[in-house]
Design an enzyme around this catalytic site. Structure first.
Site, PDB file in Angstrom:
ATOM      1  N   THR A   1       0.858  -1.185   0.000  1.00 24.31           N
ATOM      2  CA  THR A   1       0.000   0.000   0.000  1.00 24.31           C
ATOM      3  C   THR A   1       0.894   1.234   0.000  1.00 24.31           C
ATOM      4  O   THR A   1       2.100   1.145   0.247  1.00 24.31           O
ATOM      5  CB  THR A   1      -0.891   0.046   1.257  1.00 24.31           C
TER       6      THR A   1
ATOM      7  N   ILE B   1       2.714  -1.137   5.023  1.00 26.61           N
ATOM      8  CA  ILE B   1       2.068   0.150   5.310  1.00 26.61           C
ATOM      9  C   ILE B   1       3.156   1.205   5.465  1.00 26.61           C
ATOM     10  O   ILE B   1       4.212   0.938   6.043  1.00 26.61           O
ATOM     11  CB  ILE B   1       1.187   0.076   6.582  1.00 26.61           C
TER      12      ILE B   1
ATOM     13  N   VAL C   1       6.895  -2.344   7.438  1.00 28.99           N
ATOM     14  CA  VAL C   1       6.725  -0.891   7.542  1.00 28.99           C
ATOM     15  C   VAL C   1       7.544  -0.245   6.426  1.00 28.99           C
ATOM     16  O   VAL C   1       8.748  -0.491   6.303  1.00 28.99           O
ATOM     17  CB  VAL C   1       7.180  -0.371   8.920  1.00 28.99           C
ATOM     18  N   LYS C   2       6.876   0.585   5.620  1.00 26.18           N
ATOM     19  CA  LYS C   2       7.557   1.222   4.489  1.00 26.18           C
ATOM     20  C   LYS C   2       8.206   2.523   4.924  1.00 26.18           C
ATOM     21  O   LYS C   2       7.548   3.402   5.488  1.00 26.18           O
ATOM     22  CB  LYS C   2       6.556   1.510   3.362  1.00 26.18           C
ATOM     23  N   ILE C   3       9.487   2.634   4.620  1.00 25.31           N
ATOM     24  CA  ILE C   3      10.262   3.850   4.909  1.00 25.31           C
ATOM     25  C   ILE C   3      10.925   4.290   3.611  1.00 25.31           C
ATOM     26  O   ILE C   3      11.586   3.482   2.948  1.00 25.31           O
ATOM     27  CB  ILE C   3      11.332   3.592   5.987  1.00 25.31           C
TER      28      ILE C   3
END
Length: 368
Positions: free
Chosen positions: A44, A108, A139-141
């Site tokens: 996402t 996300i 977790v998207k960074i």
């Protein structure tokens, strides 16, 4: 219909869907894609959530409930998005178990407004990990200059990370360095390295969009002959860098402790130029130990008429470098291309986040 997708999966490419919405979850659409189209993960981003929340009434009941509780706008957005991601994680749990934790992943993204703030990114990543509370979360960074240390620090806490918005091989090398550093620190912190998963999301189609625009402006025959070649060359050079880093001594020491390689993920694989084959960013990037995250339109196109003929990446680095050499020769400033793409990428997600907040505020106003 699914023979091409099976062939892609058999070639070692994990097929992830680049989309998520409450509608996909409640209608059974996502379950059907998992069951019938070899989908083993979901990504996402703020743009996807902005579209999902502005479309239809799927979120209305939850918005009304949160409004009645007096939740703030940011709290409502957090609750809506993490609920979808948590439910998607649960849907993929069997794939997560069957793949020993490699697939069945749902991503996300941290608030894109934090892309230039290392400390805030680290804090937000930890909060998202705790809020979703599922082992198959990523977790998207973003791989901004400020994001690189945040990636290492987040991994050091035992949190799995999807590094996003990577455009250049140079920045990708910094991402891989952050991954190794993060794992070394995670080991010192007592985390089991086998439980930490990471992918590095290399954006593909946007590279061609930007470079083709510059080639068209040059207008020479030499420039025109290079249209549509940069993005695949860039990704193939990235894979060569991946092979190099994850065969070195530093990596071997971590692998001996149970660490897994940080797989390259081909993102932005929907073809934007109608002159190009609509499956080119899948067909030409088939290689083991990678992920291809596709919008459903691309997924269906690959199933219908993709040309999956085994590994199309290994051994192509020299040829890919030739493309880059020719781009430089005709006058394309590649460093500037990657700077522009990163800035545009962050700006686009910030705008999408603003749209998301505006949409939810409108829903809250109706609920009161």
């Amino acid at each position: 219909m699914t023979d091409n997708l099976k062939a892609l999966s058999d070639a070692g490419v994990s097929i992830w869907l680049d989309d998520l919405s409450r509608e996909r979850l409640t209608s059974g659409n996502l379950a059907e894609l998992i069951r019938e189209q070899h989908v083993v993960g979901v990504t996402t981003n703020p743009t996807i959530f902005a579209g999902a929340l502005s479309d239809g009434e799927a979120y209305d009941a939850q918005v009304r409930e949160l409004a009645a509780r007096g939740a703030s706008l940011d709290a409502v957005v957090r609750e809506l998005t993490t609920t979808d991601v948590r439910n998607a994680c649960d849907l993929f749990r069997s794939h997560h178990s069957a793949s020993d934790g490699v697939d069945g992943r749902v991503s996300i993204e941290v608030d894109p407004r934090l892309a230039a703030d290392t400390e805030a990114t680290v804090a937000e990543a930890a909060d998202l990990w705790k809020t979703v509370d599922r082992p198959n979360l990523l977790v998207k960074i973003p791989a901004t200059v400020e994001g690189i240390p945040a990636i290492a620090r987040t991994l050091a806490e035992g949190i799995s990370v999807n590094v996003t918005l990577i455009f250049s091989v140079e920045r990708y090398r910094a991402v891989m360095e952050a991954y190794l550093t993060g794992l070394e620190r995670a080991k010192e912190n007592g985390h089991a390295l086998k439980s930490i998963e990471s992918v590095a999301s290399f954006f593909v189609s946007r590279v061609d969009t930007e470079i083709d625009k510059r080639l068209d402006a040059l207008g020479t025959d030499e420039a025109k002959a290079l249209r549509g070649k940069a993005a695949i060359a860039n990704a193939r050079l990235a894979y060569a860098a991946f092979q190099e880093v994850f065969a070195g001594e530093r990596w071997e020491a971590l692998a001996a402790e149970g660490a897994r390689p940080q797989r390259p993920l081909w993102a932005s694989t929907g073809v934007k130029n109608p002159d190009y084959v609509d499956t080119m960013y899948v067909d030409d990037l088939v290689v083991a130990d990678t992920v291809n995250t596709m919008p459903e339109k691309t997924l269906r196109a690959v199933a219908d008429h993709g040309k999956i003929s085994g590994d199309t990446v290994t051994g192509t680095a020299a040829q890919a470098q030739e493309v880059f050499d020719k781009l430089a020769e005709v006058g394309i400033d590649l460093d500037d291309v990657f700077r522009v793409l990163e800035t545009e990428g962050v700006d686009k997600f910030e705008k999408s986040w603003a749209e998301l907040l505006e949409t939810v505020q409108g829903q809250l106003d109706k609920a009161h």
